[in-house]
Design an enzyme around this catalytic site. Structure first.
Site, PDB file in Angstrom:
ATOM      1  N   CYS A  13      38.669  -2.486 -13.133  1.00 32.39           N
ATOM      2  CA  CYS A  13      37.622  -2.491 -14.159  1.00 32.39           C
ATOM      3  C   CYS A  13      36.708  -3.691 -13.965  1.00 32.39           C
ATOM      4  O   CYS A  13      36.912  -4.517 -13.074  1.00 32.39           O
ATOM      5  CB  CYS A  13      38.232  -2.522 -15.556  1.00 32.39           C
ATOM      6  SG  CYS A  13      39.024  -4.096 -15.949  1.00 32.39           S
ATOM      7  N   ASP A 429      -3.448  -2.392   0.667  1.00 35.11           N
ATOM      8  CA  ASP A 429      -4.192  -2.753   1.874  1.00 35.11           C
ATOM      9  C   ASP A 429      -4.967  -1.504   2.303  1.00 35.11           C
ATOM     10  O   ASP A 429      -4.547  -0.379   2.009  1.00 35.11           O
ATOM     11  CB  ASP A 429      -3.190  -3.185   2.947  1.00 35.11           C
ATOM     12  CG  ASP A 429      -3.838  -3.339   4.302  1.00 35.11           C
ATOM     13  OD1 ASP A 429      -4.831  -4.070   4.397  1.00 35.11           O
ATOM     14  OD2 ASP A 429      -3.357  -2.704   5.264  1.00 35.11           O
ATOM     15  N   ASP A 628       0.997  -2.698   5.663  1.00 35.97           N
ATOM     16  CA  ASP A 628       1.730  -2.259   6.853  1.00 35.97           C
ATOM     17  C   ASP A 628       1.618  -3.213   8.036  1.00 35.97           C
ATOM     18  O   ASP A 628       2.280  -3.018   9.046  1.00 35.97           O
ATOM     19  CB  ASP A 628       1.244  -0.879   7.297  1.00 35.97           C
ATOM     20  CG  ASP A 628      -0.097  -0.960   8.016  1.00 35.97           C
ATOM     21  OD1 ASP A 628      -0.941  -1.780   7.601  1.00 35.97           O
ATOM     22  OD2 ASP A 628      -0.293  -0.211   8.990  1.00 35.97           O
ATOM     23  N   ASP A 632      -0.213  -8.597   6.403  1.00 33.21           N
ATOM     24  CA  ASP A 632       0.130  -8.275   5.007  1.00 33.21           C
ATOM     25  C   ASP A 632       1.417  -8.963   4.559  1.00 33.21           C
ATOM     26  O   ASP A 632       1.709  -9.018   3.359  1.00 33.21           O
ATOM     27  CB  ASP A 632       0.328  -6.755   4.837  1.00 33.21           C
ATOM     28  CG  ASP A 632      -0.957  -5.979   5.085  1.00 33.21           C
ATOM     29  OD1 ASP A 632      -2.020  -6.470   4.689  1.00 33.21           O
ATOM     30  OD2 ASP A 632      -0.882  -4.894   5.691  1.00 33.21           O
TER      31      ASP A 632
END
Length: 743
Positions: A13, A429, A628, A632
């Site tokens: 638990c 972008d 991408d 960036d």
């Protein structure tokens, strides 16, 4: 500090997970986090002071086991063995609990009992038979007693401790009643609790069995991904086909794959063409056509053609292996929302024991008698459930991240999954994100006696050996239309202007206005076309033949087909969409208008992108950045949530919190919507877990009985309720599997 992940064994638990964390974190230079749903320990430690054996020893002293990270096959095997063991113990328990329950309760419902154990005639036999039938049930539930009392002695009581105390209390009182029946008062056979202990153990075993079975379903995404990889592959060696185990494939091997077979590793097609189903990896349902030079992904399925390809990535470097690693890390991580449940779980069991003792003593002192006091004491212990609290968050995260992976959305951590639902502004972008990132020829305008085919043929023939990206767009279009190239002479590149060459004795010039003006070529006829194309964000190039304007060829980085739809979906989620680009204002504004973007930040240098994100955050915006490229990555890291397009660079993907494998902007909205659905699911789980305990514990303690004269809670019903609460949380988490990411 070194970071590692290990598997913890013996936990039952959330309080167990808390006990392991507590044991580790009290040591200097250790930062540990345990996930009860995945049974994983994520730990940072000083490798000069600690190694695996020392960490294992700390965990063992806390009462649990530690294993080096298991591979998926080992984990599946271990899980299956656990399920089998629990199933066998549950069956043993059921075999004996049915007659036990019948003997103890049957006569109250006027059901017949064999005469030799008739409680009126033979009260001692009646009690002894129940005792002997209960013993195998205690054996079946022995782990509750072993772990429960061990943890109680270590002052780290868990759910097992509650069950052990409650069941032991029932058994000890029953043994006392058996003794009294045998020696002093035969009527004491009415005070037996053997059936309560037996039924409690059986119901808890049933709950644990259902829980572990359901837990197995929450991690099904990883099992599916693991199952994609074939065990063997056919390679070409010394000109002949040879079957090898996948682990023996080397980079550079030529591999043969026939229709219906799985691609074993990542590579590049060297022979043949086919269409490949990449849906289990990218989430893209339409098979992708592959020709010579195209990349193939290990785990995808070859549909209808035979191909040969060269292995480029093997083992842990394949896309499939990296996806599995990301999903495992995400499923093993904790979301910030889980901290509250962790804190509660840590204090929960001691508080429950205290409440149980107080309620038992209070009822005894009130004159209700020892039997009634014991009933309330056991009921409080058994109904309390830190399991539901502990499972509320990690199970939802497991299912949510798994659901994302199945649809080509890789969410790297529980924190990223939770944070994404807070996003209010999405910054996109332009190049490679909104647009395809590769220039294509979009328009041809002709003047004088020339037609479009002739202009394209002439331009492509001159540009064929140019390395400029715009030249590549013109040549690609000509090849696509199967246009035959002409031979040229006297090729000359003029940086900043264009190019010049001769074809069939005619002087050809392709370039900008500066080039045409320097050659005094009249452009008045083309002025409106030039302005229109420029305003559309395209790059127009003039072509002249023999110093006479022949046409304009326009090249542009075109918008992806899905970009407008994706922006609409983001708007439907109530999000503001901003475009961030280094491109000129005119081009940026045109593209923004075309796809419906709210505002534009243009003409900025790569290093300024992160600064622009900071500005938005300083204005109180909660920002997601989608990009991408390498340029960036600082902005992706600065944003509250960084989202990388999967076809982007490794650096961009490394900097991001979420990776979209399909290179589809629609998945930005899908990721945010999945985050919202997961957080809603977690909140539902936490609400019901807290609500269950807030109502269940006072009810078991008899408060409602005192206030409203309601019924007393039998310990057997309490055990059923406790088991059901954990299973209900897991079943609610599994509802996330029905969520439609693309919806």
């Amino acid at each position: 500090m070194k970071s590692r992940t290990y598997s913890v064994t013996g936990m039952s638990c959330a309080a167990c997970a808390k006990a392991v964390e507590k044991a580790l974190n009290k040591n200097e230079n250790i930062n540990a986090s345990v996930n009860i749903a995945t049974e994983k320990l994520n730990i940072e430690y000083d490798e000069k002071k600690y190694d695996f054996e020392k960490i294992k020893n700390i965990v063992q002293l806390a009462g649990y086991g530690l294993l080096e990270t298991l591979n998926e096959e080992e984990k599946v095997k271990m899980h299956e063995e656990k399920v089998k063991s629990l199933k066998n113990r549950l069956i043993l328990s059921i075999i004996f609990v049915i007659p036990l329950f019948y003997i103890s309760m049957g006569h109250m419902m006027r059901l017949p009992l064999p005469d030799f154990i008739n409680p009126v005639k033979y009260p001692l036999r009646y009690t002894l038979v129940q005792l002997f039938i209960t013993l195998p049930i205690i054996y079946a539930g022995r782990d509750f007693f072993i772990h429960g009392f061990k943890n109680l002695i270590r002052k780290s009581p868990t759910m097992d401790s509650l069950i052990a105390i409650g069941s032991t209390a029932a058994i000890l009182y029953s043994l006392y009643a058996t003794y009294m029946t045998a020696t002093i008062d035969p009527e004491y056979h009415m005070n037996l609790y053997y059936e309560s202990a037996g039924v409690i153990i059986t119901l808890i075993l049933l709950g644990k069995f259902l829980e572990i079975r359901t837990k197995g379903q929450t991690s099904s995404a990883i099992k599916k991904l693991i199952g994609l990889q074939p065990k063997k592959a056919k390679i070409i060696e010394n000109g002949a086909e040879k079957e090898v185990l996948i682990e023996n494939i080397k980079v550079g091997n030529i591999i043969i794959v026939k229709p219906g077979e799985k691609i074993p590793v990542d590579g590049k097609v060297t022979s043949g063409s086919t269409s490949i189903d990449e849906s289990m990896i990218t989430g893209e349902s339409i098979p992708v056509t592959k020709n010579i030079g195209d990349k193939v992904i290990g785990g995808s399925i070859n549909k209808n053609g035979s191909i040969q390809f060269q292995a480029t990535e093997i083992g842990k470097n394949t896309i499939l292996s990296q996806i599995i690693k990301l999903v495992e890390e995400a499923q093993g991580s904790k979301a910030p929302i889980s901290r509250m449940a962790d804190i509660v779980a840590g204090y929960f069991v001691p508080i429950v024991i205290f409440i149980a003792v107080i309620s038992g003593v209070a009822w005894y002192l009130s004159g209700a008698g020892l039997t009634a006091a014991l009933t309330f004491f056991i009921s409080v212990l058994v109904i309390a459930c830190p399991c539901a609290l502990g499972l509320a968050t990690p199970t939802s995260i497991m299912v949510g991240t798994g659901k994302g992976a199945e649809n080509g959305i890789l969410i790297k951590s529980g924190e990223a999954l939770e944070t994404a639902h807070k996003i209010r502004t999405v910054v996109l972008d332009k190049t490679g994100t909104i647009t395809k990132g590769k220039p294509v020829l979009t328009d041809i305008r002709t003047y004088g006696r020339y037609d479009k085919n002739e202009i394209l043929k002439t331009a492509a023939s001159v540009e064929k050996h140019s390395e400029h990206p715009l030249a590549e767009a013109i040549v690609n279009k000509a090849e696509e239309m199967n246009i035959e190239f002409k031979d040229y002479d006297k090729f000359r590149a003029m940086p900043g202007y264009g190019i010049r060459a001769e074809i069939e004795g005619k002087e050809i010039q392709i370039g900008n206005k500066k080039l045409m003006n320097s050659r005094k070529i009249d452009l008045s006829e083309s002025e409106s076309d030039y302005n229109l194309l420029s305003n559309e964000g395209k790059t127009p190039m003039f072509i002249s033949i023999e110093n006479e304007l022949a046409g304009i060829i326009a090249v542009a980085d075109v918008v992806k087909e899905t970009s407008k739809e994706a922006v609409n979906k983001l708007h439907k989620l109530g999000l503001k969409v901003i475009m961030l680009t280094g491109d000129n204002e005119k081009t940026a504004d045109y593209i923004a208008k075309k796809v419906g973007i709210d505002s534009v930040i243009s003409e900025i240098l790569p290093y300024q992108k992160a600064e622009e994100i900071k500005k938005l955050q300083s204005q109180g915006e909660f920002v997601a950045m989608v990009g991408d490229g390498i340029n960036d990555s600082p902005a992706l890291a600065q944003a509250n949530v960084g989202i990388a397009i999967g076809s982007g660079t490794d650096i961009a993907i490394e900097s991001a919190d979420i990776v979209l494998i399909k290179n589809d902007l629609n998945d930005v909205a899908g990721a945010i919507a999945l985050s919202k659905a997961t957080i809603t699911n977690i909140k539902e789980n936490l609400f019901w877990a807290f609500f269950y305990n807030v109502i269940g514990i006072p009810f078991a303690a008899g408060i409602f009985y005192v206030l409203f004269g309601g019924p007393k809670l039998d310990p057997m019903i309490a055990a059923f309720a406790m088991s059901f609460s954990s299973v209900s949380v897991l079943l609610n988490a599994l509802r996330l599997k029905l969520f439609k990411v693309a919806g």
